[in-house]
Every structure is written in structure tokens, then in C-alpha cells.
Motif scaffolding. Structure first.
Motif, PDB file in Angstrom:
ATOM      1  N   ALA A   1      18.238 -40.120 128.242  1.00  0.00           N
ATOM      2  CA  ALA A   1      19.602 -40.520 127.881  1.00  0.00           C
ATOM      3  C   ALA A   1      19.602 -41.891 127.199  1.00  0.00           C
ATOM      4  CB  ALA A   1      20.487 -40.542 129.126  1.00  0.00           C
ATOM      5  N   MET A   2      18.791 -42.820 127.717  1.00  0.00           N
ATOM      6  CA  MET A   2      18.711 -44.148 127.091  1.00  0.00           C
ATOM      7  C   MET A   2      18.149 -44.060 125.678  1.00  0.00           C
ATOM      8  SD  MET A   2      17.709 -46.815 130.128  1.00  0.00           S
ATOM      9  CE  MET A   2      16.386 -45.877 130.879  1.00  0.00           C
ATOM     10  N   GLN A   3      17.160 -43.187 125.474  1.00  0.00           N
ATOM     11  CA  GLN A   3      16.598 -43.014 124.132  1.00  0.00           C
ATOM     12  C   GLN A   3      17.645 -42.457 123.170  1.00  0.00           C
ATOM     13  OE1 GLN A   3      13.243 -40.564 125.228  1.00  0.00           O
ATOM     14  NE2 GLN A   3      11.896 -42.338 125.483  1.00  0.00           N
ATOM     15  N   HIS A   4      18.405 -41.471 123.623  1.00  0.00           N
ATOM     16  CA  HIS A   4      19.478 -40.908 122.792  1.00  0.00           C
ATOM     17  C   HIS A   4      20.528 -41.972 122.470  1.00  0.00           C
ATOM     18  CE1 HIS A   4      18.766 -36.537 122.466  1.00  0.00           C
ATOM     19  NE2 HIS A   4      18.156 -36.657 123.635  1.00  0.00           N
ATOM     20  N   ALA A   5      20.905 -42.755 123.455  1.00  0.00           N
ATOM     21  CA  ALA A   5      21.923 -43.785 123.242  1.00  0.00           C
ATOM     22  C   ALA A   5      21.444 -44.831 122.245  1.00  0.00           C
ATOM     23  CB  ALA A   5      22.294 -44.438 124.574  1.00  0.00           C
ATOM     24  N   ARG A   6      20.189 -45.247 122.376  1.00  0.00           N
ATOM     25  CA  ARG A   6      19.657 -46.244 121.446  1.00  0.00           C
ATOM     26  C   ARG A   6      19.595 -45.679 120.029  1.00  0.00           C
ATOM     27  NH1 ARG A   6      17.035 -51.126 121.327  1.00  0.00           N
ATOM     28  NH2 ARG A   6      15.583 -51.359 119.594  1.00  0.00           N
ATOM     29  N   GLU A   7      19.125 -44.444 119.895  1.00  0.00           N
ATOM     30  CA  GLU A   7      19.073 -43.823 118.579  1.00  0.00           C
ATOM     31  C   GLU A   7      20.471 -43.717 117.972  1.00  0.00           C
ATOM     32  OE1 GLU A   7      17.119 -40.105 119.242  1.00  0.00           O
ATOM     33  OE2 GLU A   7      15.189 -41.071 119.666  1.00  0.00           O
ATOM     34  N   GLY A   8      21.450 -43.355 118.792  1.00  0.00           N
ATOM     35  CA  GLY A   8      22.821 -43.257 118.310  1.00  0.00           C
ATOM     36  C   GLY A   8      23.371 -44.599 117.858  1.00  0.00           C
ATOM     37  N   ALA A   9      22.935 -45.659 118.516  1.00  0.00           N
ATOM     38  CA  ALA A   9      23.412 -46.997 118.157  1.00  0.00           C
ATOM     39  C   ALA A   9      22.747 -47.518 116.889  1.00  0.00           C
ATOM     40  CB  ALA A   9      23.149 -47.962 119.310  1.00  0.00           C
ATOM     41  N   THR A  10      21.547 -47.035 116.591  1.00  0.00           N
ATOM     42  CA  THR A  10      20.824 -47.549 115.429  1.00  0.00           C
ATOM     43  C   THR A  10      20.877 -46.617 114.234  1.00  0.00           C
ATOM     44  OG1 THR A  10      18.731 -46.629 116.235  1.00  0.00           O
ATOM     45  CG2 THR A  10      19.230 -48.898 116.861  1.00  0.00           C
ATOM     46  N   ASP A  11      21.434 -45.409 114.382  1.00  0.00           N
ATOM     47  CA  ASP A  11      21.495 -44.451 113.277  1.00  0.00           C
ATOM     48  C   ASP A  11      22.614 -44.754 112.290  1.00  0.00           C
ATOM     49  OD1 ASP A  11      19.356 -43.023 114.156  1.00  0.00           O
ATOM     50  OD2 ASP A  11      20.534 -41.413 115.056  1.00  0.00           O
ATOM     51  N   GLY A  12      23.604 -45.517 112.716  1.00  0.00           N
ATOM     52  CA  GLY A  12      24.755 -45.790 111.864  1.00  0.00           C
ATOM     53  C   GLY A  12      24.431 -46.805 110.790  1.00  0.00           C
ATOM     54  N   PRO A  13      25.448 -47.184 110.008  1.00  0.00           N
ATOM     55  CA  PRO A  13      25.236 -48.180 108.966  1.00  0.00           C
ATOM     56  C   PRO A  13      24.799 -49.518 109.573  1.00  0.00           C
ATOM     57  CG  PRO A  13      27.564 -47.599 109.165  1.00  0.00           C
ATOM     58  CD  PRO A  13      26.795 -46.718 110.091  1.00  0.00           C
ATOM     59  N   ALA A  14      23.981 -50.231 108.851  1.00  0.00           N
ATOM     60  CA  ALA A  14      23.507 -51.542 109.332  1.00  0.00           C
ATOM     61  C   ALA A  14      24.688 -52.472 109.506  1.00  0.00           C
ATOM     62  CB  ALA A  14      22.512 -52.116 108.340  1.00  0.00           C
ATOM     63  N   ARG A  15      24.641 -53.210 110.608  1.00  0.00           N
ATOM     64  CA  ARG A  15      25.707 -54.170 110.873  1.00  0.00           C
ATOM     65  C   ARG A  15      25.393 -55.478 110.170  1.00  0.00           C
ATOM     66  NH1 ARG A  15      26.260 -53.743 117.325  1.00  0.00           N
ATOM     67  NH2 ARG A  15      25.985 -51.528 117.424  1.00  0.00           N
ATOM     68  N   ASN A  16      26.425 -56.126 109.688  1.00  0.00           N
ATOM     69  CA  ASN A  16      26.270 -57.420 109.049  1.00  0.00           C
ATOM     70  C   ASN A  16      26.180 -58.474 110.138  1.00  0.00           C
ATOM     71  OD1 ASN A  16      26.299 -59.729 107.570  1.00  0.00           O
ATOM     72  ND2 ASN A  16      28.233 -59.303 106.519  1.00  0.00           N
ATOM     73  N   THR A  17      25.010 -59.079 110.281  1.00  0.00           N
ATOM     74  CA  THR A  17      24.834 -60.109 111.307  1.00  0.00           C
ATOM     75  C   THR A  17      24.884 -61.497 110.716  1.00  0.00           C
ATOM     76  OG1 THR A  17      22.425 -59.940 111.097  1.00  0.00           O
ATOM     77  CG2 THR A  17      23.490 -58.582 112.811  1.00  0.00           C
ATOM     78  N   ASP A  18      25.223 -61.578 109.426  1.00  0.00           N
ATOM     79  CA  ASP A  18      25.329 -62.874 108.766  1.00  0.00           C
ATOM     80  C   ASP A  18      26.595 -63.558 109.215  1.00  0.00           C
ATOM     81  OD1 ASP A  18      25.038 -65.009 107.058  1.00  0.00           O
ATOM     82  OD2 ASP A  18      25.741 -63.931 105.272  1.00  0.00           O
ATOM     83  N   ALA A  19      26.447 -64.739 109.819  1.00  0.00           N
ATOM     84  CA  ALA A  19      27.597 -65.458 110.384  1.00  0.00           C
ATOM     85  C   ALA A  19      28.322 -66.309 109.366  1.00  0.00           C
ATOM     86  CB  ALA A  19      27.130 -66.335 111.549  1.00  0.00           C
ATOM     87  N   SER A  20      27.897 -66.303 108.111  1.00  0.00           N
ATOM     88  CA  SER A  20      28.555 -67.168 107.119  1.00  0.00           C
ATOM     89  C   SER A  20      29.811 -66.586 106.561  1.00  0.00           C
ATOM     90  CB  SER A  20      27.586 -67.485 105.979  1.00  0.00           C
ATOM     91  OG  SER A  20      27.119 -66.302 105.359  1.00  0.00           O
TER      92      SER A  20
END
Length: 74
Positions: free
Chosen positions: A55-74
Motif C-alpha cells: 500500500a505504501m508503494q502504491h501511495a508513493r507511486e501515486g504521489a510521484t506519477d502526477g505533474p512535477a510540483r514547482n518547488t521554486d520559492a521565488s
């Protein structure tokens, strides 16, 4: 115990509403704490280590399969 990834909730809309209600009037830290406590309660209920790991593997894959998040704080 095999992880069931097929729809299995009796009343999915009612569950979703209850989940949203659980977070009502909580700040971010309280909401994260409530989520963590719910995860641990459900994990204890499931009890099977292999199922929880899957279940944890599925959850992690689901969280990383989407579009990349913008982590740029500027």
C-alpha cells in the motif's frame, strides 16, 4: 493478504464527506496529525506487513506519477 486496489467502499461519498469533516477547523499541523493517526489506526487494523508495504508503494507511486510540483520559492 493481498492489497485490494479495486473500489471497495460501501458509501464512498459519505466516507469522503466524513474525511473532510475530520479536518474541519483544524490548522495544518493538527490536520497532518489527524491524518497520521488515521493511517496508524488503519495500519494496525490491517496488520499484515506485506500488505502495508504494498500500500505504501502504491501511495508513493501515486504521489510521484502526477505533474512535477514547482518547488521554486521565488
Amino acid at each position: 493478504m493481498a492489497l485490494n486496489t479495486q473500489p471497495n467502499l460501501d458509501r464512498p461519498d459519505d466516507f469522503y464527506e466524513a474525511l473532510i469533516d475530520m479536518h474541519r477547523d483544524l490548522d495544518d499541523a493538527q490536520s497532518q496529525s489527524a491524518n497520521a493517526q488515521l493511517i496508524l489506526l488503519l495500519a494496525n487494523h490491517i496488520g499484515d506487513h506485506a500488505t502495508l508495504i504494498e500500500a505504501m508503494q502504491h501511495a508513493r507511486e501515486g504521489a510521484t506519477d502526477g505533474p512535477a510540483r514547482n518547488t521554486d520559492a521565488s
